[in-house]
Design an enzyme around this catalytic site. Structure first.
Site, PDB file in Angstrom:
ATOM      1  N   HIS A 151       0.857  -1.196   0.000  1.00 29.05           N
ATOM      2  CA  HIS A 151       0.000   0.000   0.000  1.00 29.05           C
ATOM      3  C   HIS A 151       0.889   1.239   0.000  1.00 29.05           C
ATOM      4  O   HIS A 151       1.873   1.314   0.743  1.00 29.05           O
ATOM      5  CB  HIS A 151      -0.894  -0.016   1.245  1.00 29.05           C
ATOM      6  CG  HIS A 151      -1.609   1.275   1.487  1.00 29.05           C
ATOM      7  ND1 HIS A 151      -1.264   2.135   2.504  1.00 29.05           N
ATOM      8  CD2 HIS A 151      -2.648   1.864   0.840  1.00 29.05           C
ATOM      9  CE1 HIS A 151      -2.063   3.181   2.487  1.00 29.05           C
ATOM     10  NE2 HIS A 151      -2.912   3.044   1.483  1.00 29.05           N
ATOM     11  N   HIS A 190       1.706  11.421  -2.314  1.00 26.28           N
ATOM     12  CA  HIS A 190       0.470  11.281  -1.544  1.00 26.28           C
ATOM     13  C   HIS A 190      -0.216  12.632  -1.570  1.00 26.28           C
ATOM     14  O   HIS A 190       0.227  13.575  -0.934  1.00 26.28           O
ATOM     15  CB  HIS A 190       0.803  10.851  -0.121  1.00 26.28           C
ATOM     16  CG  HIS A 190      -0.313  10.124   0.545  1.00 26.28           C
ATOM     17  ND1 HIS A 190      -0.326   9.862   1.889  1.00 26.28           N
ATOM     18  CD2 HIS A 190      -1.467   9.602   0.061  1.00 26.28           C
ATOM     19  CE1 HIS A 190      -1.428   9.198   2.202  1.00 26.28           C
ATOM     20  NE2 HIS A 190      -2.129   9.041   1.097  1.00 26.28           N
TER      21      HIS A 190
END
Length: 1216
Positions: free
Chosen positions: A331, A378
């Site tokens: 992830h 991100h």
């Protein structure tokens, strides 16, 4: 073994082999990024492949543990110096380009904190050789799972390599290596007659392997092994014999779950080989004797690993659909720390792939620079950006270095620029090349009901998971949506979990895609995340095939759609909710389709959820934060350490089979799954810490909820002893492990303050029972050199308490009878009722009353299909017949007694097999097929005859019309004849015309007859060919079905035979027990002392008789089974022999039919023609020539009986 694959796996793993060039050493130049100084060195590897070491010009040696090495790169993948001066210094040698001679060795304690050893070779070939060899050594699975002895040898090798310039071993290195207790080290050195001062050094030749072993025995004495050695036969003598050693290995060390045929117990010759290998005293070894020293070496040797090497190897079936595997998944792969701040790293993709991960995530965002290059980061956090192109290059570089099986790229695409999305697609195509799977495989089209291809089918392929562009929307609207896309959120959203009930999405603050529940997305929480990703452009959409993300609606909807290439992602909270509400449906869903689980957004510290939760539901891609080495990540590493570290683990059978339903919350035994019983005794520890502290060990079990036991056991804390603590405590018993194939055992050691020392995670199915060393590993699953725990493990198939006595009685009848007698005596002594006991034993009614109870508790009776096709003949004497009260039956002869209980079993005949339902059903099917075939041809024949009848009528009508015209003309001519002036030749001309008309009519009818005859012949031949082909296929299918039916019935018969064998043994024991009761009744008349003596003798002789009779019964049963098996083979052969016979008969039948066919058709047409012409002659419509000699033509439509003719009795026949 319970749940094991059929057959014996052939080990493919290669042992560590160090090439001569690495042992001898090679000259390199070493350089560092932060310095302009280059260092010429000689680089070597020790012969065992433990260390990578180099010596500089000052003869100083540096070591690099090969277990820390992650990768070795050369050429364009190696690091290049940025400083031009440094580059100039390195450009030495005259063979090859500098870039091709560069090597980078990547090493470190984990995936994030890595270092580089930069080297330049003098030749390109040398650079390539060292790169390949070092990478091979660093990734060798056997090297990562060495024996205890090998780890101790590694410590010795380290001491031998770290020598002074004079070649001596500094004692400070020994004290540093064994730093837990300096006083012990000093005493151990003195026991070896070596100097003990920390500042001293010793010559290498004085510290031989034998001296090192004596040093270890003194430093870490092992009294617990001495006890084991004594208990197993060496009490009165200082050695174990070959027979005692064989018993120890086969009874204590062998896995009772193994199939004894495939994995037979060791024989004397094999044990002798082990003794000769490990026994240091050659004279003892030759005699087949093993000393305690040799015994200790065997326990720490490579043959005695706690996990079989076959389990480390690629030993699972890799040809099943992709959805049948757990897939190692990452992830937010690019992150090196938390989710909100920290560096993103291209190197993380390399490290994650090298560690065995097969699914990585790419969070793609629009680049803001002038070059408009897409980036990975991100979104809306303080994490740094990295180049999308560099990430793709890194993936291409390391994709298949450690595993050949497919890579899955999970795109989270927030790039709202069509131009940059086109760049992304172009980079994927150009950099991945042929490895990128652009089109679905021919065998696995993207259609409903078609399963996914297997990892084997997709070897060396890269698959893309990205939103697929909908073909329904127009191009213009697509662009409009793309331009209007609001980048106010970030998510996995490769697929979105959509609540099935209204308002469910609003009620939950967790969004359905990666990090949707982050605090910086408050405005979009209620709306969900369906639009959080950018629309996929045509270019990116074309890369997607087998992994198409869709919104999850419900398990029922997914089942109806039945599209294996559609998958959904679930945030951990939503996944847990589905698992709680619909566990069975979740497992069913994962049999056909892929699912991905990812951490909830509130895990800003990059912590992980327990992956076991979702493995229990069969979820394939359980994605974790690889940068965080917590317990969850440790469990994940333990899971994927096996099956060749391929990144794929085959799910348990019940999570794959469509005909089985599995509830992960089950608490009872599942039919078809063999549960295990596991017992672990922590005996001692060795070199657990480098400090003088107390230590303890904990044991955990992870698996299904019913199997999971956190901190199930904890030893007492040793008092200031980390060198050789011994724990004399009771073992921890996991009585019932319901699903062993998904359960793992964790053994972890801690210092008294709770500081983690090391652990090992072992799959229950892979654990070997017996005495073993558990060599501990650190948090990153890297092996520690010295710390180990010595354990005794028992593992076996689980037997419920209800059947424990029965199992014991069947496996050891003598011990069972003795135990029963002993218990009876103890109870009698306690109650002082000897007389009453004898009376009860003598009562014949007691025996009969026990019989029903025995029947009820017999496991063989449970679940037996009494309708199985087995026809046992009743024995000559009824088994339950009782003698008259008071009478004493004379002892029966052995054979008579055995024959009285032995049931005669006959194999089913072929005729009986043909009565089986499945076979009869197939016959009926074939009957219908033949009936339909004949019906179709009958219809064609009828139509043909109708066609010819119509044609005949047309010819006949034309003939009558033309004849009438000629006759009319003849009448006119006759009137003219009556006039005197008219000529006489007119009548002759008319007669000639009528004759010509008759001849023409006759010829037309003959032609029509010939044509009809030929067409009927062709039609019937076509029918015969169809029948023949159909019957030939029927023969094949019927023979195959009969063979299958025979095998199934015969297997059922053999299974039933086993049950009969057990019943016969019980019946024999019952009869013999009855004889014993009769003898006891006889002895009642004698005095008490004499009765006791006779009773003791009776019991002794009874035990001997029981053993002898059971042995003879087993021999008779074995012969009966052999005879039955032979008969089964004979019947199967008879079935196979019928096939050529039937085919030959079929050929002959249709040869005869084809031969007779022309004549039959001719006769049929002639008969029909006779009737038709006769009828027409009566009406005067037939030509005179036909009336006298009718042509043989079929001119009428016959009935179905006439058409079928000879088929009436055979058309529905089946070959068998």
């Amino acid at each position: 073994m319970a749940g094991a694959q059929p057959g014996v796996h052939a080990l493919q793993l290669k042992p560590v082999c160090v090439s001569d060039s690495l042992k001898k050493g090679t000259k390199f130049v070493k350089w560092d990024d932060d310095s302009t100084i280059v260092t010429p060195i000689i680089l070597r590897t020790d012969p065992q492949g433990f260390f990578f070491y180099w010596t500089d010009q000052n003869k100083e040696t540096e070591l690099l543990d090969l277990s820390l090495v992650k990768d070795a790169r050369c050429g364009k993948h190696a690091k290049a110096p940025k400083d031009p001066k440094l580059r100039e210094l390195l450009d030495v040698g005259n063979i090859g380009h500098l870039e091709q001679r560069m090597i980078t060795v990547v090493y470190g304690p984990d995936l994030v904190n890595i270092s580089h050893l930069n080297l330049v070779a003098f030749q390109e070939e040398v650079a390539k050789e060292w790169t390949n060899e070092v990478f091979s050594l660093a990734t060798n699975l056997l090297a990562q799972n060495m024996s205890r002895d090998a780890f101790l040898e590694k410590a010795y090798t380290k001491l031998k390599l770290q020598v002074t310039p004079e070649g001596r071993i500094p004692l400070k290195n020994i004290y540093r290596l064994f730093s837990a207790d300096r006083k012990r080290v000093e005493t151990a050195l003195e026991a070896c007659s070596l100097p003990s001062s920390r500042n001293d050094s010793i010559p290498q030749e004085d510290f031989t392997p034998d001296v090192y072993r004596v040093f270890l025995n003194n430093l870490c004495p092992r009294p617990e092994i001495d006890n084991i050695f004594s208990e197993f036969g060496a009490k009165s003598k200082p050695y174990l014999t070959v027979d005692q050693m064989m018993d120890f290995i086969n009874l204590k060390q062998r896995d009772p779950r193994l199939n004894e045929i495939l994995y037979p117990p060791l024989k004397q010759e094999q044990v002798q080989v082990l003794i000769e290998k490990y026994e240091p005293n050659s004279s003892l070894a030759k005699k087949g004797q093993m000393s305690v020293d040799g015994f200790m070496r065997y326990l720490s040797g490579e043959e005695n690993g706690v996990v079989s090497p076959e389990k480390l190897d690629l030993n699972e079936d890799m040809s099943q659909p992709l959805s049948h595997y757990f897939i190692n998944s990452s992830h937010n792969t690019y992150l090196t720390a938390g989710q909100l701040a920290g560096n993103s790293s291209v190197e993380m993709y390399r490290q994650v792939l090298l560690s065995g991960c097969r699914c990585v995530e790419l969070d793609c965002w629009k680049g803001r620079t002038a070059e408009e290059e897409p980036v990975i980061t991100h979104g809306f956090t303080m994490t740094t950006e990295i180049s999308f192109k560099e990430v793709i290059e890194a993936i291409a570089e390391c994709a298949f270095k450690t595993s050949p099986f497919p890579i899955l790229l999970s795109f989270e695409n927030h790039v709202d620029s069509p131009k940059q999305q086109a760049k992304m697609a172009e980079y994927c195509r150009l950099i991945f090349g042929d490895a990128l799977l652009m089109e679905p495989l021919e065998k696995y089209p993207l259609e409903s009901g078609v399963p996914l291809p297997s990892p084997m089918d997709l070897m060396y392929k890269i698959l893309v998971k990205n939103k697929k562009k909908s073909h329904k929307s127009s191009e213009g609207s697509g662009k409009k949506k793309l331009s209007e896309q609001a980048s106010n959120t970030y998510s996995d959203s490769s697929s979105v979990f959509e609540p099935s009930s209204p308002g469910a999405g609003e009620a939950d603050t967790e969004s359905d895609d990666d990090d949707d529940d982050d605090d910086c997305k408050k405005s979009s929480m209620d709306e969900g995340t369906a639009g959080s990703e950018a629309m996929a452009t045509e270019e990116m959409s074309n890369l997607v095939n087998y992994i198409q993300p869709v919104k999850f609606e419900s398990f029922e909807t997914s089942k109806k759609r039945n599209k294996s290439f559609e998958m959904s992602s679930f945030v951990e909270t939503k996944g847990l909710e589905q698992l709680t509400k619909s566990p069975v449906e979740f497992v069913e869903y994962n049999k056909m389709q892929l699912s991905r689980i990812y951490p909830k957004g509130t895990r800003v510290d990059s912590s992980n959820y327990m992956p076991q939760l979702f493995w229990n539901a069969g979820c394939q891609m359980v994605a974790l934060n690889f940068q965080t080495v917590d317990l969850a990540m440790q469990i994940n590493m333990g899971m994927y350490e096996y099956n060749g570290k391929s990144g794929y683990r085959l799910k348990p059978e019940f999570m794959r089979r469509p005909d089985k339903h599995f509830d992960p919350f089950t608490e009872g035994i599942v039919d078809g799954i063999v549960a295990n019983t596991l017992s672990v005794k922590i005996i001692s520890g060795q070199f657990l810490s480098d400090k003088k502290v107390g230590t303890y060990v904990e044991v955990d079990m992870f698996g299904l909820p019913v199997d999971t036991r956190r901190k199930a056991f904890k030893t007492k804390t040793s008092q200031g002893n980390a060198v050789n603590p011994v724990w004399e405590e009771e073992p921890i018993v996991f009585k019932k492990v319901v699903l062993p194939s998904l359960a793992c055992l964790r053994i972890a050691a801690y210092e008294e303050g709770g500081k983690f020392i090391g652990h090992r995670i072992l799959p229950v199915q892979a654990i070997r029972p017996g005495y073993h060393y558990i060599c501990l590993r650190n948090e990153r699953n890297q092996p520690l050199m010295l710390p180990a725990v010595f354990v005794y493990i028992e593992v076996k198939d689980y037997v419920p308490d209800t059947y424990a006595d029965v199992i014991e009685a069947l496996s050891n009848p003598i011990r069972y009878v003795n135990l029963m007698e002993q218990r009876a005596k103890q109870l009698a002594a306690l109650t002082l009722e000897d007389e009453e006991e004898v009376k009860k034993e003598a009562d014949p009614g007691e025996t009969s009353s026990e019989a029903p109870s025995e029947t009820r508790t017999t496991p063989a009776e449970n679940g037996v299909n009494h309708t199985a096709t087995l026809a046992p003949k009743p024995p000559s004497q009824a088994p339950h017949s009782q003698p008259a009260p008071g009478s004493v039956k004379a002892p029966a002869k052995t054979e008579d007694l055995i024959q009285s209980v032995l049931t005669e079993v006959e194999a089913q005949t072929i005729e009986e097999l043909k009565q089986q339902k499945s076979f009869v059903k197939l016959q009926k099917k074939h009957y219908k097929e033949m009936k339909d075939l004949v019906k179709r041809h009958h219809k064609k024949t009828t139509e043909l005859i109708k066609e010819h009848t119509t044609k005949y009528n047309e010819i006949q009508n034309d003939y009558l019309r033309r004849r009438a015209a000629l006759e009319k003309s003849a009448k006119k001519d006759s009137k003219k004849k009556s006039e005197p002036s008219s000529p006489d030749h007119g009548s002759s001309a008319i007669e000639q015309d009528l004759a010509a008309l008759d001849a023409e009519m006759t010829q037309k009818l003959i032609d029509l007859k010939d044509k009809q005859q030929q067409q009927l012949l062709n039609l019937r031949q076509e029918q015969y060919y169809s029948e023949k082909y159909q019957k030939r296929e029927h023969i094949k299918l019927l023979i195959q079905k009969l063979t299958d039916v025979a095998e199934e019935c015969q297997n059922n018969q053999l299974k039933k035979l086993k049950e009969i064998c057990e019943k016969e043994k019980k019946e024999l024991k019952k009869k013999m027990d009855k004889k014993r009761q009769e003898k006891i009744t006889e002895a009642k008349s004698k005095d008490k002392s004499q009765m006791e003596e006779e009773k003791t003798e009776m019991i002794r002789s009874y035990i001997q008789e029981v053993v002898q009779y059971i042995k003879r019964l087993e021999e008779a049963q074995s012969k009966r089974q052999e005879k039955l098996v032979e008969k089964h083979k004979e019947i199967r052969q008879q079935i196979l022999d019928e096939k050529p016979k039937l085919q030959m008969e079929l050929e002959q039948e249709y040869q005869d039919k084809f031969k007779r066919l022309p004549l039959e058709i001719l006769e049929f047409v002639q008969e029909a023609m006779k009737g038709k012409v006769s009828e027409d002659s009566n009406h005067g419509s037939a030509p005179p020539s036909l009336a006298s000699d009718p042509a043989k033509v079929n001119l009428k439509s016959p009935s179905s009986e006439e058409v079928q003719g000879e088929n009436a009795g055979r058309e529905f026949d089946t070959p068998l």
